[in-house]
Structure formats: structure tokens, C-alpha cells
Design a protein around this motif. Sequence first.
Motif, PDB file in Angstrom:
ATOM      1  N   ASP A  79       0.843  -1.189   0.000  1.00  0.00           N
ATOM      2  CA  ASP A  79       0.000   0.000   0.000  1.00  0.00           C
ATOM      3  C   ASP A  79       0.881   1.242   0.000  1.00  0.00           C
ATOM      4  O   ASP A  79       1.549   1.534   0.993  1.00  0.00           O
ATOM      5  N   THR A  82       0.043   5.597   1.965  1.00  0.00           N
ATOM      6  CA  THR A  82      -0.796   5.069   3.049  1.00  0.00           C
ATOM      7  C   THR A  82      -1.598   6.146   3.760  1.00  0.00           C
ATOM      8  O   THR A  82      -2.774   5.976   4.061  1.00  0.00           O
ATOM      9  N   TYR A 105       3.226  -1.037   4.206  1.00  0.00           N
ATOM     10  CA  TYR A 105       2.741   0.321   3.993  1.00  0.00           C
ATOM     11  C   TYR A 105       3.909   1.210   3.584  1.00  0.00           C
ATOM     12  O   TYR A 105       5.044   1.002   4.023  1.00  0.00           O
TER      13      TYR A 105
END
Length: 270
Positions: A79, A82, A105
Motif C-alpha cells: 500500500d 498510506t 505500507y
Amino acid sequence: MTGHEPTQDAIRIDTGKPHPARMYDWFLGGKDNYPVDEEMGRRLLALDRRVPAMARTNRAFMHRATRWLAANGMRQFLDIGTGIPTEPNLHQIAQQAAPDSRVVYCDNDPIVLAHAAALLRSTPEGRTEYLQADVRDPEAILGQAREILDFDRPVGLSLIALLHFVPDEDGAYELVDRFLAALPSGSYLVVSHASGEFDEEKASAATEMYRRSGLTMALRTRDEVARFFDGLELVDPGVVLVPDWHPGLGEVIEVEGGPVPGYAAVGRKP
């Protein structure tokens, strides 16, 4: 829980200009932002009162897309962009469905690093990690992510409300291609992206507002968003308005005053 405690040297927050992660936090009602972020946020609100609803709509899409991926066997997530932790975070959604999920992340704002502990509360079976890096440096992100994720197995690459801050001159499409090239068949790309198609006057004013604050804004059309998925197999219903992507998988955000000006899609690497 995994990860490293942030040091004071690592956390050097630039409060001289707004940052998208902190503005996003302000729109969501958070407290981890500065006057410069609130000032920019209020100017955007004066332009379009729907901006906080847009932020909530993007988070709701992230929740739905993560649930869909987890239900379809995804156990690894990267991700990027984030933002400041707002529960439930991606790893909480993924690990609720599959406790052994691994999540990396990444964000470029040091304030997110200061709150990284909230992103590292993994299940015992899974793992989470946080990297401070910029999407414009995919090799650095991928190199660190490989320490946590197995790149021989599919990865869900999540770019939520991020790519509209990366203009074409910074190689937005090439950056996405470089990330996808490192991921194996069966990986997925998840994107939500703001668009200027619905009100060109407001879109132009917002872009100029960002420029004057030292930020870039690259609002794209539906076709331009779809181009990020060239070579991928789009998951039904394809590139659609953000709230229209599998609304049954999560909460519905009520937005007054017309459609949320942005698109979302999920695509599979063959």
C-alpha cells in the motif's frame, strides 16, 4: 508487531507547506495536521464542499477492494501513499479475512512514520511493516518490500488517491509499470483517482491552488485512468465512479451535489 521505532532524526516534518496525507487527515476529522494543512483544506472546501466526502469515499473503496482481494485469495499487500492511520486500516481488513496476510505500507510524509505503530499491530500469524519512501523511487520501495513480501507470490498493489499527485512529466504511467513489472502473474493493481471531467472550472481552480502551495495535481479523465491498467485484466465493473465499485462490499458514503469526481478500478496481472 514488527518494525522499527521512529527516531527524532527520522521525523523531520515540513510544516511550511501542506501535505496531502495531512490534508486527508484533516478532511477525515483527524488531529494530525498543521495550520498550513487546515488552511489549504478550508480553501478547497470553499471551492467544493464535497471534499471531505470524497476522502471518506476513497477510504471506503480501499476497504471494499481489500475485502474483494482477500476473498479471492490475496495474502500480500503493498500500500503506497498510506496516509495517517485511520481505523480500520488496510491490514485490519485483510487480516480479518485472512489472519496470515502480510502488508507493507509506504508513505513519504514523516508524520506517518510518527504514527507507524498503529500500522504495525499485526495478527500473530501475519506481518505488517512500514517504509518511509516516495512513490517516485520504486526501486527503493520494492527493495525493502522484498524483505517482507514474497515476490514469487501475488501481491495486491494499492494506490489509493495517490496518482493524481504524480503528473505525467514525473512519469506516472512508467512508475506504475515499474512496480507491476516486479510483481508476478496473479498480482492486482488497485487505484482510485480524482478527475476533472465533471466540473472543469473547479478542477482548474483546484489545480492552480495546489500549484501555488507547492504541490502538483494531475486530474485525469476516465480514459487516462484506464491507461494505468493497460495490459491488465480489469475486474468487473471496470473503471467506474469510486462509489460504484462493488458497493455491496462495504459502507455507502452519501454525497450530495452530484457524483464524486473520481474513478476507481482493480486489475489483475495475467
